[in-house]
Design a protein around this motif. Structure first.
Motif, PDB file in Angstrom:
ATOM      1  N   THR A  92      28.848  26.677  44.652  1.00 38.61           N
ATOM      2  CA  THR A  92      29.823  25.591  44.776  1.00 38.61           C
ATOM      3  C   THR A  92      30.267  25.424  46.229  1.00 38.61           C
ATOM      4  O   THR A  92      30.312  24.306  46.764  1.00 38.61           O
ATOM      5  CB  THR A  92      31.046  25.860  43.886  1.00 38.61           C
ATOM      6  N   GLY A  93      30.598  26.537  46.868  1.00 42.41           N
ATOM      7  CA  GLY A  93      31.001  26.472  48.273  1.00 42.41           C
ATOM      8  C   GLY A  93      29.876  25.995  49.171  1.00 42.41           C
ATOM      9  O   GLY A  93      30.098  25.202  50.104  1.00 42.41           O
ATOM     10  N   PHE A  94      28.664  26.448  48.881  1.00 45.05           N
ATOM     11  CA  PHE A  94      27.505  26.039  49.680  1.00 45.05           C
ATOM     12  C   PHE A  94      27.272  24.538  49.556  1.00 45.05           C
ATOM     13  O   PHE A  94      27.074  23.843  50.560  1.00 45.05           O
ATOM     14  CB  PHE A  94      26.268  26.818  49.218  1.00 45.05           C
ATOM     15  N   ALA A  95      27.307  24.029  48.325  1.00 40.87           N
ATOM     16  CA  ALA A  95      27.099  22.595  48.122  1.00 40.87           C
ATOM     17  C   ALA A  95      28.195  21.773  48.790  1.00 40.87           C
ATOM     18  O   ALA A  95      27.917  20.762  49.451  1.00 40.87           O
ATOM     19  CB  ALA A  95      27.040  22.278  46.624  1.00 40.87           C
ATOM     20  N   ALA A  96      29.439  22.201  48.644  1.00 35.81           N
ATOM     21  CA  ALA A  96      30.549  21.458  49.228  1.00 35.81           C
ATOM     22  C   ALA A  96      30.420  21.373  50.748  1.00 35.81           C
ATOM     23  O   ALA A  96      30.619  20.310  51.354  1.00 35.81           O
ATOM     24  CB  ALA A  96      31.874  22.117  48.839  1.00 35.81           C
ATOM     25  N   MET A  97      30.060  22.482  51.382  1.00 36.35           N
ATOM     26  CA  MET A  97      29.980  22.513  52.837  1.00 36.35           C
ATOM     27  C   MET A  97      28.786  21.720  53.349  1.00 36.35           C
ATOM     28  O   MET A  97      28.887  20.991  54.353  1.00 36.35           O
ATOM     29  CB  MET A  97      29.893  23.970  53.306  1.00 36.35           C
ATOM     30  N   THR A  98      27.648  21.824  52.683  1.00 36.53           N
ATOM     31  CA  THR A  98      26.460  21.105  53.153  1.00 36.53           C
ATOM     32  C   THR A  98      26.598  19.601  52.940  1.00 36.53           C
ATOM     33  O   THR A  98      26.142  18.809  53.771  1.00 36.53           O
ATOM     34  CB  THR A  98      25.189  21.622  52.464  1.00 36.53           C
ATOM     35  N   VAL A  99      27.209  19.203  51.829  1.00 32.39           N
ATOM     36  CA  VAL A  99      27.439  17.771  51.606  1.00 32.39           C
ATOM     37  C   VAL A  99      28.427  17.232  52.634  1.00 32.39           C
ATOM     38  O   VAL A  99      28.257  16.124  53.158  1.00 32.39           O
ATOM     39  CB  VAL A  99      27.943  17.521  50.169  1.00 32.39           C
ATOM     40  N   LEU A 100      29.465  18.007  52.939  1.00 29.46           N
ATOM     41  CA  LEU A 100      30.426  17.595  53.966  1.00 29.46           C
ATOM     42  C   LEU A 100      29.729  17.392  55.311  1.00 29.46           C
ATOM     43  O   LEU A 100      29.977  16.404  56.018  1.00 29.46           O
ATOM     44  CB  LEU A 100      31.541  18.631  54.091  1.00 29.46           C
ATOM     45  N   LEU A 101      28.845  18.310  55.672  1.00 25.00           N
ATOM     46  CA  LEU A 101      28.101  18.173  56.924  1.00 25.00           C
ATOM     47  C   LEU A 101      27.229  16.923  56.924  1.00 25.00           C
ATOM     48  O   LEU A 101      27.127  16.218  57.941  1.00 25.00           O
ATOM     49  CB  LEU A 101      27.232  19.409  57.157  1.00 25.00           C
ATOM     50  N   ALA A 102      26.591  16.640  55.787  1.00 26.19           N
ATOM     51  CA  ALA A 102      25.750  15.448  55.698  1.00 26.19           C
ATOM     52  C   ALA A 102      26.585  14.178  55.878  1.00 26.19           C
ATOM     53  O   ALA A 102      26.168  13.236  56.572  1.00 26.19           O
ATOM     54  CB  ALA A 102      25.021  15.420  54.353  1.00 26.19           C
TER      55      ALA A 102
END
Length: 394
Positions: free
Chosen positions: A280-290
């Motif tokens: 969940t944290g990984f997805a949230a951070m990578t989507v935010l970066l995108a």
């Protein structure tokens, strides 16, 4: 446990070293061999594909012959591939020899997993995996710097001769320092029927398959970064090869630092819950970066810090999913490790191919692809590890 972790970590680091050490040289290789960026990235893809497919061989071989013989064979093939890569005259030739390197390096990934399963399960196995990750962490931190040092005083081909020397030292370490962990009575002959039966069992297990691809898309995000970062950091942001190596090491610190706390956290809150938090944290951070990249705000500090945090969450996921996926299949640990590793490496290699046509030397395609990997990993993680499902802790 510490001695075994050190030995397995050093052996397992050879494969990542073959990836990370030549990253600073990718722009120079492109220039020397008159190739574009996408063509040079293919030398990574062929390595990953060879690495992935060969695991289907080493896993059953490790179950049939014991753990040391496949490791020695893999190191010998890796050494041959290193010599060929050092002498390659075209990008196609380099890609071919890189595939051979991958064919050999695969043994150093799949067999150590089976050795861990021979000795430990559950949180103890996670603890050992984390210790191995700590040793492996020297690769993304030191390998690019070592590669930068080599190309500062010699041609990029010297990097592959250094990898040849590493493989020879690993053969000596394996021969004299590692004991066989699979007793003859527990070995399974290499017969097609049992292999097909075991593979069918694994492919029909949604728990195994789901966890495999949670880890697979997590690793795929890192493969995309590996294939793209040297061009992005040196061309878009103007870093030197040494500057890129330092930035690359910073991005990797989060992953390996978090992997060290995976075992105690898993023991406290449960391994499955830890994976859910991690994806969940990984997805949230990578989507935010995108999204930041789409807005045109992806500066160099933002990318480095964002990937540091994202990779920290990923460090909670990779070692734990490996352990969870193998735990129910101890009787075919070698096959399970090899099949899982193959699917993960192919996922990573295919992501590099998919991003190739869109890569323009900037951070945007790289971050969009990483964000996509994060979404898929999180979706699979929550589907397989539902909170209302009976936990399958070891």
């Amino acid at each position: 446990m510490l001695r075994l972790a050190l030995i397995l970590g050093l052996l397992s680091a050879v494969g990542p070293f073959a990836i990370d050490m030549y990253l600073p040289a990718l722009p120079r290789i492109a220039e020397a061999l008159s190739a574009n960026e996408a063509a040079v990235q293919i030398t990574l893809t062929t390595y990953f594909i060879g690495f992935g497919l060969a695991q289907l061989i080493y896993g059953p071989m490790a179950d049939a012959l014991g753990r040391k013989a496949p490791l020695l064979l893999g190191l010998a093939i890796f050494a041959i591939g290193s010599v060929g890569a050092a002498q390659a005259g075209t990008i196609a030739s380099l890609a071919t020899w890189r595939a051979i390197q991958g064919l050999g390096g695969a043994a150093l990934m799949v067999v150590p997993r089976a050795i861990i399963r021979d000795r430990y399960t559950g949180n103890e196995a996670t603890k050992l995996m984390a210790m191995i990750m700590l040793v492996i962490s020297i690769s993304p931190m030191l390998a690019p710097l070592a590669g930068s040092a080599v190309i500062a005083v010699a041609d990029w081909r010297m990097i592959f001769y250094v990898l040849l020397a590493t493989s020879i030292l690993s053969i000596l370490l394996l021969t004299f320092a590692l004991e066989e962990t699979l007793a003859p009575d527990n070995r399974r002959p290499q017969r097609i029927a049992p292999l097909l039966s075991g593979a069918k069992r694994l492919l029909r297990d949604p728990y195994f398959m789901g966890l495999t691809f949670v880890g697979g898309f997590g690793m795929a995000s890192f493969f995309v970064f590996i294939a793209s970062a040297s061009f992005v950091y040196t061309q878009q942001f103007g870093l030197t090869p040494t500057g890129f190596s330092i930035a690359f090491a910073v991005n990797a610190i989060g992953f390996f630092g978090a992997s060290q706390v995976a075992s105690p956290l898993g023991a406290r809150i449960g391994i499955e819950k830890l994976v859910r938090i991690g994806v969940t944290g990984f997805a949230a951070m990578t989507v935010l970066l995108a999204l930041i990249a789409l807005a045109g705000l992806a500066s160099f500090p933002v990318i480095v810090i964002g990937l540091l945090v994202a990779n920290a969450f990923l460090g909670l996921v990779i070692p734990t999913t490996m352990v969870l996926a193998l735990d129910p299949h101890g009787d075919i640990a070698g096959l399970a490790s090899s099949l899982g590793g193959t699917m993960q490496m192919l996922a990573g290699g295919l992501m590099i191919v998919a991003i190739g046509p869109f890569f323009d030397g900037t951070a945007l395609p790289m971050l969009l692809a990483i964000g996509l990997c994060g979404i898929v990993a999180a979706g699979l993680g929550w589907a397989v590890l539902r909170p209302d499902r009976t936990a399958r802790e070891a």
